[in-house]
Design a protein around this motif. Structure first.
Motif, short mmCIF file in Angstrom:
data_model
loop_
_atom_site.label_atom_id
_atom_site.label_comp_id
_atom_site.label_asym_id
_atom_site.label_seq_id
_atom_site.Cartn_x
_atom_site.Cartn_y
_atom_site.Cartn_z
N PHE A 1 -4.07 13.05 38.58
CA PHE A 1 -4.30 12.14 39.70
C PHE A 1 -3.87 12.80 41.00
N GLN A 2 -4.40 12.32 42.12
CA GLN A 2 -4.00 12.79 43.44
C GLN A 2 -3.59 11.58 44.26
N ALA A 3 -2.43 11.67 44.90
CA ALA A 3 -1.97 10.57 45.74
C ALA A 3 -2.82 10.51 47.00
N GLN A 4 -3.45 9.36 47.21
CA GLN A 4 -4.27 9.16 48.40
C GLN A 4 -3.43 8.47 49.48
N ALA A 5 -2.56 7.55 49.04
CA ALA A 5 -1.69 6.83 49.98
C ALA A 5 -0.47 6.33 49.22
N PHE B 1 -8.68 9.75 40.95
CA PHE B 1 -9.12 10.70 39.93
C PHE B 1 -10.64 10.65 39.96
N GLY B 2 -11.25 11.71 40.45
CA GLY B 2 -12.71 11.69 40.61
C GLY B 2 -13.10 10.55 41.54
N HIS B 3 -14.02 9.68 41.07
CA HIS B 3 -14.44 8.52 41.87
C HIS B 3 -13.64 7.28 41.53
N GLY B 4 -12.64 7.41 40.67
CA GLY B 4 -11.82 6.28 40.28
C GLY B 4 -10.48 6.25 40.99
N MET B 5 -9.81 5.14 40.84
CA MET B 5 -8.53 4.96 41.50
C MET B 5 -7.67 4.02 40.67
N ILE B 6 -6.35 4.22 40.75
CA ILE B 6 -5.39 3.23 40.31
C ILE B 6 -4.52 2.90 41.50
N MET B 7 -3.97 1.71 41.50
CA MET B 7 -2.99 1.34 42.51
C MET B 7 -1.71 0.99 41.76
N LEU B 8 -0.57 1.27 42.38
CA LEU B 8 0.69 0.97 41.72
C LEU B 8 1.76 0.65 42.74
N ASP C 1 7.86 -2.25 27.84
CA ASP C 1 9.04 -2.33 26.97
C ASP C 1 9.56 -3.77 26.83
N GLU C 2 9.07 -4.69 27.65
CA GLU C 2 9.46 -6.09 27.55
C GLU C 2 8.58 -6.84 26.55
N THR C 3 7.54 -6.17 26.04
CA THR C 3 6.64 -6.77 25.05
C THR C 3 6.61 -5.94 23.77
N GLY C 4 7.64 -5.16 23.55
CA GLY C 4 7.66 -4.30 22.37
C GLY C 4 6.65 -3.18 22.44
N GLY C 5 6.22 -2.82 23.64
CA GLY C 5 5.26 -1.74 23.82
C GLY C 5 3.81 -2.16 23.68
N ARG C 6 3.58 -3.43 23.34
CA ARG C 6 2.19 -3.90 23.19
C ARG C 6 1.58 -4.13 24.56
N GLN C 7 0.28 -3.90 24.64
CA GLN C 7 -0.44 -4.01 25.92
C GLN C 7 -1.49 -5.11 25.84
N THR C 8 -1.79 -5.70 26.96
CA THR C 8 -2.90 -6.63 27.03
C THR C 8 -4.10 -5.99 27.73
N GLN C 9 -3.88 -4.82 28.31
CA GLN C 9 -4.97 -4.07 28.94
C GLN C 9 -4.54 -2.61 29.07
N SER C 10 -5.50 -1.75 29.29
CA SER C 10 -5.20 -0.34 29.49
C SER C 10 -6.32 0.28 30.32
N ALA C 11 -6.07 1.48 30.80
CA ALA C 11 -7.08 2.18 31.60
C ALA C 11 -7.80 3.21 30.74
N CYS C 12 -9.09 3.34 30.97
CA CYS C 12 -9.92 4.35 30.32
C CYS C 12 -10.41 5.28 31.43
N VAL C 13 -10.15 6.57 31.28
CA VAL C 13 -10.49 7.53 32.31
C VAL C 13 -11.47 8.56 31.73
N ALA D 1 8.76 8.50 40.68
CA ALA D 1 8.69 9.43 39.54
C ALA D 1 7.36 9.28 38.82
N ALA D 2 6.86 8.05 38.70
CA ALA D 2 5.57 7.82 38.03
C ALA D 2 4.44 8.50 38.80
N ILE D 3 4.46 8.40 40.11
CA ILE D 3 3.43 9.04 40.93
C ILE D 3 3.44 10.55 40.69
N ASP D 4 4.62 11.14 40.70
CA ASP D 4 4.73 12.58 40.45
C ASP D 4 4.22 12.93 39.05
#
Length: 147
Positions: A35-39, A54-61, A78-90, A24-27
């Motif tokens: 984003f476009q699914a490459q594999a 996305f362009g010349h960038g990629m995420i893996m999941l 959701d296991e950390t109250g929604g707080r993040q230790t990192q994020s993606a910039c596109v 569902a996340a990929i969709d």
């Protein structure tokens, strides 16, 4: 790789994410963010590895349920109250159009779109499983965006 360590075919740094419902996340990532699914390597509902570009960038999941050594080292937002230790910039060419697309697909906007003091225009949102994303037109690779 060029003399600066950059890949000639794309980014050398690739964010990796885990999702409870990776299919569902990929969709959603394709519909909302462009984003476009490459594999996608999956067995039923379990995604072992997926590459979205996305362009010349990629995420893996992958799925949280794959019980890999990597999965055991990470927690969900959701296991950390929604707080993040990192994020993606596109980097996007039209931040306003991207904002409208993401909002229409149900992205939760956490920082509204605005011109940024350092240049460009951008916004932050959360995807359905709580990961934070920044999308903006500021391009740190451009010489006119560096100090």
């Amino acid at each position: 790789m060029d003399e600066n360590g950059r890949s000639s075919s794309g980014s050398t740094i690739i964010p990796c994410l885990r999702y409870r419902d990776a299919l569902a996340a990929i969709d959603w990532l394709q519909r909302a963010f462009g984003f476009q699914a490459q594999a996608v390597y999956a067995d039923g509902d379990v995604v072992f590895h997926a590459q979205l570009v996305f362009g010349h960038g990629m995420i893996m999941l992958g799925s949280t349920s794959n019980d890999s050594a990597w999965s055991k080292l990470a927690v969900m937002p959701d296991e950390t109250g929604g707080r993040q230790t990192q994020s993606a910039c596109v980097i996007v060419s039209d931040a306003d159009a991207h904002y409208a697309r993401a909002k229409a697909a149900g992205a939760r906007i956490v920082i509204d779109i605005a011109d940024q003091a350092y240049g460009g225009r951008g916004y932050a949102c959360a995807d359905p499983e709580g990961y934070l994303w920044w999308f903006g037109s500021y391009d740190p690779w451009r010489a006119d965006h560096r100090q």
